[in-house]
Design a protein around this motif. Structure first.
Motif, PDB file in Angstrom:
ATOM      1  N   MET A 135       2.824  11.985   2.385  1.00 18.32           N
ATOM      2  CA  MET A 135       3.006  11.164   3.587  1.00 18.32           C
ATOM      3  C   MET A 135       2.815   9.690   3.237  1.00 18.32           C
ATOM      4  O   MET A 135       1.844   9.317   2.573  1.00 18.32           O
ATOM      5  N   LEU A 136       3.746   8.857   3.674  1.00 19.51           N
ATOM      6  CA  LEU A 136       3.682   7.431   3.373  1.00 19.51           C
ATOM      7  C   LEU A 136       2.587   6.756   4.188  1.00 19.51           C
ATOM      8  O   LEU A 136       2.520   6.913   5.405  1.00 19.51           O
ATOM      9  N   LYS A 137       1.733   5.987   3.482  1.00 18.02           N
ATOM     10  CA  LYS A 137       0.628   5.299   4.152  1.00 18.02           C
ATOM     11  C   LYS A 137       0.620   3.790   3.925  1.00 18.02           C
ATOM     12  O   LYS A 137      -0.027   3.065   4.678  1.00 18.02           O
ATOM     13  N   ALA A 138       1.299   3.309   2.850  1.00 19.12           N
ATOM     14  CA  ALA A 138       1.189   1.886   2.526  1.00 19.12           C
ATOM     15  C   ALA A 138       2.433   1.346   1.828  1.00 19.12           C
ATOM     16  O   ALA A 138       3.110   2.072   1.095  1.00 19.12           O
ATOM     17  N   LEU A 139       2.697   0.064   2.071  1.00 15.58           N
ATOM     18  CA  LEU A 139       3.748  -0.664   1.372  1.00 15.58           C
ATOM     19  C   LEU A 139       3.109  -1.783   0.557  1.00 15.58           C
ATOM     20  O   LEU A 139       2.231  -2.498   1.055  1.00 15.58           O
ATOM     21  N   LEU A 140       3.535  -1.910  -0.687  1.00 12.97           N
ATOM     22  CA  LEU A 140       3.013  -2.963  -1.561  1.00 12.97           C
ATOM     23  C   LEU A 140       4.170  -3.826  -2.049  1.00 12.97           C
ATOM     24  O   LEU A 140       5.201  -3.314  -2.471  1.00 12.97           O
ATOM     25  N   PHE A 141       3.986  -5.128  -1.967  1.00 19.38           N
ATOM     26  CA  PHE A 141       5.051  -6.068  -2.288  1.00 19.38           C
ATOM     27  C   PHE A 141       4.622  -7.043  -3.384  1.00 19.38           C
ATOM     28  O   PHE A 141       3.504  -7.566  -3.359  1.00 19.38           O
ATOM     29  N   ALA A 188      -3.381   7.158  -2.276  1.00 14.87           N
ATOM     30  CA  ALA A 188      -2.932   7.700  -3.556  1.00 14.87           C
ATOM     31  C   ALA A 188      -1.587   7.066  -3.921  1.00 14.87           C
ATOM     32  O   ALA A 188      -0.859   6.594  -3.042  1.00 14.87           O
ATOM     33  N   PRO A 189      -1.224   7.049  -5.212  1.00 13.53           N
ATOM     34  CA  PRO A 189       0.044   6.444  -5.623  1.00 13.53           C
ATOM     35  C   PRO A 189       1.253   6.995  -4.876  1.00 13.53           C
ATOM     36  O   PRO A 189       2.145   6.246  -4.466  1.00 13.53           O
ATOM     37  N   GLU A 190       1.272   8.307  -4.663  1.00 10.75           N
ATOM     38  CA  GLU A 190       2.435   8.924  -4.002  1.00 10.75           C
ATOM     39  C   GLU A 190       2.465   8.641  -2.494  1.00 10.75           C
ATOM     40  O   GLU A 190       3.454   8.961  -1.814  1.00 10.75           O
ATOM     41  N   GLU A 191       1.409   8.027  -1.964  1.00 13.65           N
ATOM     42  CA  GLU A 191       1.365   7.670  -0.539  1.00 13.65           C
ATOM     43  C   GLU A 191       1.797   6.228  -0.294  1.00 13.65           C
ATOM     44  O   GLU A 191       1.712   5.717   0.821  1.00 13.65           O
ATOM     45  N   ALA A 192       2.261   5.564  -1.351  1.00 11.17           N
ATOM     46  CA  ALA A 192       2.671   4.158  -1.256  1.00 11.17           C
ATOM     47  C   ALA A 192       4.101   3.982  -1.745  1.00 11.17           C
ATOM     48  O   ALA A 192       4.652   4.835  -2.452  1.00 11.17           O
ATOM     49  N   LEU A 193       4.699   2.866  -1.373  1.00 12.08           N
ATOM     50  CA  LEU A 193       5.958   2.399  -1.934  1.00 12.08           C
ATOM     51  C   LEU A 193       5.739   0.972  -2.411  1.00 12.08           C
ATOM     52  O   LEU A 193       5.033   0.198  -1.750  1.00 12.08           O
ATOM     53  N   ALA A 194       6.344   0.625  -3.543  1.00 10.74           N
ATOM     54  CA  ALA A 194       6.247  -0.744  -4.052  1.00 10.74           C
ATOM     55  C   ALA A 194       7.632  -1.367  -4.114  1.00 10.74           C
ATOM     56  O   ALA A 194       8.636  -0.686  -4.355  1.00 10.74           O
ATOM     57  N   PHE A 195       7.659  -2.680  -3.903  1.00 11.04           N
ATOM     58  CA  PHE A 195       8.909  -3.444  -3.976  1.00 11.04           C
ATOM     59  C   PHE A 195       8.723  -4.585  -4.964  1.00 11.04           C
ATOM     60  O   PHE A 195       7.779  -5.379  -4.839  1.00 11.04           O
ATOM     61  N   GLU A 196       9.615  -4.649  -5.940  1.00 12.88           N
ATOM     62  CA  GLU A 196       9.515  -5.632  -7.023  1.00 12.88           C
ATOM     63  C   GLU A 196      10.890  -6.213  -7.327  1.00 12.88           C
ATOM     64  O   GLU A 196      11.917  -5.603  -7.007  1.00 12.88           O
TER      65      GLU A 196
END
Length: 208
Positions: free
Chosen positions: A1-7, A153-161
């Motif tokens: 389940m998605l919990k966080a976005l990191l930019f 957890a890593p799988e609960e986040a998405l990163a944008f780069e």
């Protein structure tokens, strides 16, 4: 389940790379170096400032610090009236609706990061600075620190780069990562581990 976005910051939240390129071009010209877009992508983008001047000029210590300070002061002069990457306000609004956490993970010096965020009118709940955690991208440590501080957890986040260096950092921390085509080619971002690429955040709205 998605919990966080990191930019990432530069080139991701706003297209600041042309401004950094100009500031580096002016700073390095007295040393006989010509900074064009290809040189910028290959030798500067996504790296920490001390690494850049050590690699390009062999400079360390006081002279390196002086050069970096002058370059960043020039960048802040140029970085007025910044606009967010298209689709970012909508993405953050959608994230808020869904109760997602978000944060910024950057190699940028603190003064620059705060300047850019203020210019964009953004107040991220979390700001992780490579210079404060001890290692910068492409090392995964900055993203690991972000995950730990958010409690996800890593799988609960998405990163944008936007750079291969940044993608490697986030992927190295185990985070599903997407690349923005503001400065680098899609192939370079995919080779670094991006699972997809977008021209801007309008194309990323479907992820939430």
């Amino acid at each position: 389940m998605l919990k966080a976005l990191l930019f990432d910051l530069d080139g991701t939240l706003a297209d600041t790379d042309p401004l950094h390129l100009l500031a580096w071009r002016e700073a390095l010209a007295p040393y006989g170096l010509e900074v064009d877009p290809a040189f910028y992508r290959a030798r500067i983008s996504g790296r920490l400032n001390p690494e850049i001047v050590r690699d390009l000029l062999g400079l360390e210590g006081v002279e390196a610090a002086r050069l970096i300070a002058a370059k960043e002061a020039r960048f802040r002069e140029l970085a007025r009236g910044l606009k967010p990457t298209p689709g970012l306000p909508e993405l953050l609004a959608k994230a808020k609706e869904k109760g997602l956490l978000w944060g910024v993970v950057t190699n940028a010096p603190k003064e620059n990061a705060l300047h850019v965020l203020k210019a964009l009118g953004l107040r991220p709940p979390l700001l992780v600075l490579a210079e404060e955690v001890g290692r910068g991208k492409p090392d995964p440590l900055p993203y690991r620190v972000a995950l730990r501080r958010l409690g996800v957890a890593p799988e609960e986040a998405l990163a944008f780069e936007d750079s291969p260096s940044g993608v490697k950092s986030a992927v190295g921390a185990g985070i599903p990562t997407y690349g923005l085509l503001t400065g680098h080619e899609a192939e370079a971002l995919r080779e670094a581990g991006a699972r997809g690429v977008f021209r801007d955040f309008r194309e990323a709205l479907g992820l939430l």
